[in-house]
Design a protein around this motif. Structure first.
Motif, mmCIF file in Angstrom:
data_model
loop_
_atom_site.group_PDB
_atom_site.id
_atom_site.type_symbol
_atom_site.label_atom_id
_atom_site.label_comp_id
_atom_site.label_asym_id
_atom_site.label_seq_id
_atom_site.Cartn_x
_atom_site.Cartn_y
_atom_site.Cartn_z
ATOM 1 N N LEU A 104 -3.563 0.719 -4.840
ATOM 2 C CA LEU A 104 -2.556 -0.315 -4.689
ATOM 3 C C LEU A 104 -1.697 -0.481 -5.940
ATOM 4 N N CYS A 105 -2.025 0.254 -6.999
ATOM 5 C CA CYS A 105 -1.183 0.235 -8.196
ATOM 6 C C CYS A 105 -0.018 1.199 -7.983
ATOM 7 N N ASN A 106 1.177 0.787 -8.373
ATOM 8 C CA ASN A 106 2.376 1.563 -8.057
ATOM 9 C C ASN A 106 2.651 2.723 -9.006
ATOM 10 N N ALA A 140 2.571 -13.329 9.428
ATOM 11 C CA ALA A 140 2.010 -12.875 10.709
ATOM 12 C C ALA A 140 1.877 -11.347 10.765
ATOM 13 N N GLU A 141 2.812 -10.647 10.134
ATOM 14 C CA GLU A 141 2.779 -9.178 10.139
ATOM 15 C C GLU A 141 1.639 -8.632 9.287
ATOM 16 N N GLN A 195 1.042 -3.841 3.669
ATOM 17 C CA GLN A 195 -0.252 -3.804 2.986
ATOM 18 C C GLN A 195 -0.144 -3.462 1.493
ATOM 19 N N HIS A 196 1.053 -3.569 0.926
ATOM 20 C CA HIS A 196 1.267 -3.355 -0.509
ATOM 21 C C HIS A 196 2.632 -3.922 -0.867
ATOM 22 N N HIS A 232 0.098 -10.288 -1.222
ATOM 23 C CA HIS A 232 -1.120 -10.555 -0.447
ATOM 24 C C HIS A 232 -1.339 -12.037 -0.196
ATOM 25 N N GLN A 233 -0.434 -12.908 -0.681
ATOM 26 C CA GLN A 233 -0.615 -14.343 -0.573
ATOM 27 C C GLN A 233 0.320 -14.945 0.463
#
Length: 163
Positions: free
Chosen positions: A1-3, A67-68, A75-76, A131-132
């Motif tokens: 998840l790190c870019n 909602a998505e 997811q990132h 993620h929040q």
């Protein structure tokens, strides 16, 4: 998840950096991290509750959990500047959502360049992250992290240092 190092995420915000890494990068660019008060002023322009006005946070304005799903279903993180309705009147993008941002703590406004925390100091981050959900997407929401922490939810922006 790190870019970092993921070619497809070259336009995403940098995340997974410690306070010192973020601050060092800004200094290299002849800039600095924003102070808390600068960031809050920018994130609540013209007396609004959010950078874009008073509307509730949603994926229309910020990259967040809705909602998505996390990251508006991705997811990132998302590429920077992909939520035009979330842009502030000052022209700033992604003040809320995508990644929360390292800040120079309150009390260091007179000499922000001189602030050098130890790895064990708690440092403020603001802005909510991908993620929040909506409660975190509020400029008044603040989290404290150890200066030595680095995670996929935290990044930074640089500001021009006053001459």
């Amino acid at each position: 998840l790190c870019n970092f190092g993921i070619e497809a995420r070259g336009q995403h915000p940098m995340n997974c950096v410690t306070y010192e890494q973020a601050s060092s990068y800004c200094r290299w660019r002849r800039k600095r991290l924003p102070t808390e008060s600068e960031w809050v002023r920018a994130a609540k322009p013209l007396g609004y509750a959010k950078p874009w006005g008073n509307q509730a946070p949603s994926c229309e304005f910020a990259v967040m959990y809705e909602a998505e799903g996390k990251g508006c279903g991705e997811q990132h993180t998302a590429p920077v500047a992909t939520r035009p309705r979330g842009r502030s009147p000052h022209g700033l993008w992604d003040l809320v959502g995508n990644v929360r941002e390292w800040l120079i703590p309150a009390g260091h406004e007179t000499a922000p360049e001189a602030f050098t925390p130890s790895p064990h100091d708690l440092i403020p981050v603001r802005g909510g992250a991908w993620h929040q959900g909506a409660p975190a997407q509020d400029p008044d929401n603040k989290t404290m992290l150890l200066a030595s922490e680095a995670d996929e939810f935290t990044g930074f922006r640089c500001v021009i240092a006053k001459q």
